[in-house]
Design a protein around this motif. Structure first.
Motif, PDB file in Angstrom:
ATOM      1  N   LEU A   1       0.827  -1.208   0.000  1.00  0.00           N
ATOM      2  CA  LEU A   1       0.000   0.000   0.000  1.00  0.00           C
ATOM      3  C   LEU A   1       0.861   1.259   0.000  1.00  0.00           C
ATOM      4  O   LEU A   1       0.399   2.341  -0.343  1.00  0.00           O
TER       5      LEU A   1
ATOM      6  N   ASP B   1      -4.016  -1.942  -1.337  1.00  0.00           N
ATOM      7  CA  ASP B   1      -4.299  -2.691  -0.114  1.00  0.00           C
ATOM      8  C   ASP B   1      -4.240  -4.182  -0.419  1.00  0.00           C
ATOM      9  O   ASP B   1      -4.784  -4.647  -1.427  1.00  0.00           O
TER      10      ASP B   1
ATOM     11  N   ASN C   1      -5.682  -6.804   0.878  1.00  0.00           N
ATOM     12  CA  ASN C   1      -6.966  -7.498   0.768  1.00  0.00           C
ATOM     13  C   ASN C   1      -7.708  -7.119  -0.504  1.00  0.00           C
ATOM     14  O   ASN C   1      -8.283  -7.981  -1.168  1.00  0.00           O
ATOM     15  N   ALA C   2      -7.718  -5.829  -0.834  1.00  0.00           N
ATOM     16  CA  ALA C   2      -8.384  -5.413  -2.072  1.00  0.00           C
ATOM     17  C   ALA C   2      -7.755  -6.144  -3.255  1.00  0.00           C
ATOM     18  O   ALA C   2      -8.453  -6.630  -4.154  1.00  0.00           O
TER      19      ALA C   2
ATOM     20  N   TYR D   1      -8.599 -10.194  -2.956  1.00  0.00           N
ATOM     21  CA  TYR D   1      -9.983 -10.525  -3.311  1.00  0.00           C
ATOM     22  C   TYR D   1     -10.238 -10.310  -4.797  1.00  0.00           C
ATOM     23  O   TYR D   1     -10.999 -11.056  -5.418  1.00  0.00           O
ATOM     24  N   GLY D   2      -9.592  -9.303  -5.373  1.00  0.00           N
ATOM     25  CA  GLY D   2      -9.735  -9.099  -6.815  1.00  0.00           C
ATOM     26  C   GLY D   2      -9.184 -10.272  -7.608  1.00  0.00           C
ATOM     27  O   GLY D   2      -9.755 -10.669  -8.633  1.00  0.00           O
TER      28      GLY D   2
ATOM     29  N   VAL E   1     -11.392 -14.007  -7.726  1.00  0.00           N
ATOM     30  CA  VAL E   1     -12.675 -14.238  -8.410  1.00  0.00           C
ATOM     31  C   VAL E   1     -12.579 -15.377  -9.419  1.00  0.00           C
ATOM     32  O   VAL E   1     -13.438 -16.254  -9.461  1.00  0.00           O
TER      33      VAL E   1
ATOM     34  N   PRO F   1      -5.799 -10.431   9.627  1.00  0.00           N
ATOM     35  CA  PRO F   1      -6.690  -9.680   8.729  1.00  0.00           C
ATOM     36  C   PRO F   1      -6.525 -10.047   7.256  1.00  0.00           C
ATOM     37  O   PRO F   1      -7.395  -9.721   6.453  1.00  0.00           O
TER      38      PRO F   1
ATOM     39  N   ASP G   1      -8.095 -14.529   5.228  1.00  0.00           N
ATOM     40  CA  ASP G   1      -9.250 -14.858   4.383  1.00  0.00           C
ATOM     41  C   ASP G   1      -8.958 -14.565   2.915  1.00  0.00           C
ATOM     42  O   ASP G   1      -9.207 -15.401   2.044  1.00  0.00           O
TER      43      ASP G   1
ATOM     44  N   LYS H   1      -8.343 -10.868  19.244  1.00  0.00           N
ATOM     45  CA  LYS H   1      -7.828 -11.029  17.886  1.00  0.00           C
ATOM     46  C   LYS H   1      -7.692 -12.492  17.485  1.00  0.00           C
ATOM     47  O   LYS H   1      -7.895 -12.838  16.328  1.00  0.00           O
TER      48      LYS H   1
ATOM     49  N   LYS I   1      -9.579 -21.856  11.408  1.00  0.00           N
ATOM     50  CA  LYS I   1     -10.961 -21.425  11.616  1.00  0.00           C
ATOM     51  C   LYS I   1     -11.434 -20.556  10.453  1.00  0.00           C
ATOM     52  O   LYS I   1     -12.588 -20.655  10.028  1.00  0.00           O
ATOM     53  N   ARG I   2     -10.543 -19.703   9.932  1.00  0.00           N
ATOM     54  CA  ARG I   2     -10.914 -18.922   8.750  1.00  0.00           C
ATOM     55  C   ARG I   2     -11.126 -19.843   7.551  1.00  0.00           C
ATOM     56  O   ARG I   2     -12.026 -19.647   6.741  1.00  0.00           O
TER      57      ARG I   2
ATOM     58  N   MET J   1     -12.025 -23.098   7.488  1.00  0.00           N
ATOM     59  CA  MET J   1     -13.224 -23.950   7.500  1.00  0.00           C
ATOM     60  C   MET J   1     -14.484 -23.132   7.249  1.00  0.00           C
ATOM     61  O   MET J   1     -15.458 -23.652   6.713  1.00  0.00           O
ATOM     62  N   ALA J   2     -14.466 -21.849   7.590  1.00  0.00           N
ATOM     63  CA  ALA J   2     -15.608 -20.996   7.249  1.00  0.00           C
ATOM     64  C   ALA J   2     -15.744 -20.846   5.739  1.00  0.00           C
ATOM     65  O   ALA J   2     -16.816 -20.515   5.240  1.00  0.00           O
ATOM     66  N   GLN J   3     -14.648 -21.094   5.009  1.00  0.00           N
ATOM     67  CA  GLN J   3     -14.677 -21.063   3.540  1.00  0.00           C
ATOM     68  C   GLN J   3     -14.894 -22.453   2.944  1.00  0.00           C
ATOM     69  O   GLN J   3     -14.728 -22.635   1.733  1.00  0.00           O
TER      70      GLN J   3
END
Lengths: 422, 422
Positions: free
Chosen positions: B113, B141, B143-144, B147-148, B151, B170, B173, B207, B233-234, B236-238
């Motif tokens: 960043l 960023d 994460n931005a 995530y981009g 997809v 943070p 994911d 945290k 944990k992150r 398995m949520a996915q």
């Protein structure tokens, strides 16, 4: 995913908005209303992921409350007029915010990964003659968009609306990050009820990381607390917390309106006091809560001392409703008498305001009466009787046959018996 | 944040890479090495967030292992040569991957960043004469960006390296999302040791959402398990899981190399068997594990039957090391004899390979000997004695004075006594 063929698009009016969208089919003589259970929708195969740009008339009351919620919050936005409709579909939520929220110079970013959705959204914006300065559309992944807007405080939002198909949790971190530090408002719908409620227990354990509980009369409230607890856990990992302002659970959705509260100290307090477990006694069937740090030490039912107590959680055991916020929504309701579903909307807001301040869980009057082989009195009578016996009591907003009260289950049973023998 | 003034930049060589960066200062006669405790760094005020583009010589062994890890994985990338250095700073990790990982046509996306970091990174890329087809820089960023890229499967990465300042959670994911479905490899460093270890207990609870445990000899292993548990944990949520391949905990970092495993069934199995609690008996000081669903029912120490048992977690109680992966890193080590810190690097990899397959926790020979007022034998002798007594045993990689073994604490004590009286 192509856009829906034009010949299936219908012109619809909701609130002050007009728009063209694929109307969810209603088969046979079924009425698709707020209370249509999720499994009915699933049986009928709609909505599905392969049909992305649709209008669901059953959500009108849900969206009415969204509009009223932003309207009630408008004096808290402190000059920020930025709203994000993060999975906009045909754009109905964002368009209604622009037309009805009463925020001067409101600006909505409409975000959807599906280009067909954005085309449909842009047509609906044009149909409502919204000026080009009031909106922008973005064909982008919601998280990529939200994290990009989260970097600088001046790019963040006063209001973010998360209305995904199914599980909202993948977007909660990005949404919390992209809300303004002060008084950012999160609107969130969850429709993955089979996961939240524990029908798909392994998925509940994976995605919400809670032990679910289904066979209790207040299971819908537990589901709402599961969602709020999951949001809170994401928030506290960011050194912030949330304050739920309005909570509703229906057969096919859970709706949360919550404020972002940027305070580490409050996050610590909430972790200790507002995160925990709903406990259910197998012997006397009463419920109670324990705080998250106290599960291992807790063993017996405070009502009957049985040690056969099941737990659900960790989930939110704090407040679900903010009476002031719910009353503010009701107070401006006179300006919204044009709304379809206005009676149901007003009734929900009134019950939500009354349900604020009570302990977690509720007592289902019909279920308790049946367990005593009595016929239940009206909800008004039982509330009056509880008041006379010195308990606080109000009708529940989530379960229509339940009361929120400071009385234990055995007290409610005694009052039902006394009423029967009176 | 401006770029560091040129006059403080130094030319450094690490591995096959040369680069110019702000060298972390070493005050007085202190040697800043792998074992410099975190609080020393913090006392000296470096690294800090306000000094973003720095080179930390103490991390050379950490980066050597990263390079060896990607090299050992190169036959699993199946044609994908895409690597993401998600918080690249001066670019040292990504540049070393390009120069040393042995992946033909490797391509690295350098993300930061901070524009000053990207300028520094680009200068270092030029210094190493890396062709323009092999890299791209992104002022964005993390994460931005991630995530981009998440997809479409074809945009995802074979390897993602997360090396943030402090807490990596943070970004987990986004990184898991942006890894290829098949055999995506996550490299992660955590340096927020005061949070992970429980020095800042409220921050640990917020945290990492675990109950920490500090005053046990295997506290560093517990810390690594806290980080892996949080990643899992992150995951398995996915609806996915992770397979740890290499784990190291040192005074100022925790390093994890793990494979993304895209299997709901395996996620369910791991949730049940590999997520749980490390238990510590106050009476006999032995430790054991309980699975995540069994904490409430667990009450007594299996070694001495005391009911005074503390718990830490929920954390990862599964495997920390994959013997095959660690041996593959060692097997190619002959090609990397040019590495600074090569002896320490090889020693760590050998110990990690040997520590695979043991139960969670370790027994600190020095601590047990001291509790018996005996002087400890060498680690080799105690391992031999345990083998002769029928236990599996190996030196630990995380705690240099501890052994991984199937023996209980009391067994280790008995063997120490027997050796003393022999």
């Amino acid at each position: 995913m192509d856009m829906t063929p034009d010949d299936k698009l219908q012109l619809v009016t909701e609130g002050k908005a007009r728009f063209r969208a694929f109307l969810l089919p209603v088969t046979g003589d079924e009425h698709a209303g707020e209370d249509t259970p999720l499994d009915k929708w699933e049986q009928r195969g709609v909505p599905t992921r392969s049909m992305p740009v649709f209008y669901n008339p059953a959500m009108v009351v849900n969206r009415n409350i969204s509009v009223l919620g932003v309207h009630a919050w408008k004096d808290n936005t402190r000059g920020s007029t930025k709203i994000c409709d993060a999975m906009c579909g045909a754009g109905i939520r964002g368009i209604r915010y622009l037309l009805e929220s009463g925020i001067d110079d409101a600006h909505v970013d409409f975000v959807d990964l599906n280009p067909a959705a954005i085309r449909s959204c842009e047509e609906n914006i044009a149909l409502n003659q919204i000026p080009p300065t009031a909106w922008k559309t973005h064909v982008q992944d919601a998280n990529a968009f939200l994290y990009g807007r989260a970097v600088h405080e001046e790019d963040r939002y006063a209001v973010i609306d998360l209305d995904p198909f199914g599980n909202p949790m993948p977007y909660v971190d990005g949404a919390l990050k992209a809300l303004r530090r002060e008084r950012g408002l999160l609107h969130l719908n969850a429709t993955d009820l089979a996961v939240i409620t524990g029908v798909h227990r392994l998925a509940t354990l994976r995605k919400y990381q809670v032990t679910p509980m289904r066979d209790v009369p207040h299971h819908a409230e537990i589901s709402a607390r599961v969602v709020i607890g999951a949001i809170f856990k994401r928030a506290m990992a960011q050194d912030i917390t949330i304050k739920p302002l309005f909570t509703l659970a229906r057969h096919h959705f859970i709706k949360i309106i919550a404020e972002r509260v940027s305070s580490i100290d409050q996050a610590n307090v909430d972790r200790q006091n507002a995160l925990g477990y709903m406990m259910q006694c197998r012997a006397c069937k009463d419920h109670h809560v324990v705080r998250v740090d106290e599960l291992r030490a807790s063993s017996e039912c405070p009502a009957c001392k049985s040690t056969h107590v099941d737990h659900a959680g960790p989930l939110w055991i704090g407040e679900l409703q903010d009476a002031g916020f719910c009353k503010a929504m009701l107070a401006s309701f006179k300006d919204f008498r044009y709304m379809r579903g206005k009676q149901e909307t007003a009734k929900i807001l009134g019950l939500a305001a009354g349900a604020a301040g009570f302990p977690a869980g509720s007592h289902d009057v019909h279920e308790i009466a049946a367990s005593l082989t009595l016929s239940p009195p009206s909800m008004e009578i039982i509330v009056d009787d509880l008041h006379r016996a010195g308990f606080l009591a109000a009708r529940d907003v989530i379960n229509p046959t339940a009361i929120k009260t400071t009385a234990r289950r055995v007290d409610v049973g005694n009052i039902l018996r006394a009423r029967h023998h009176a």
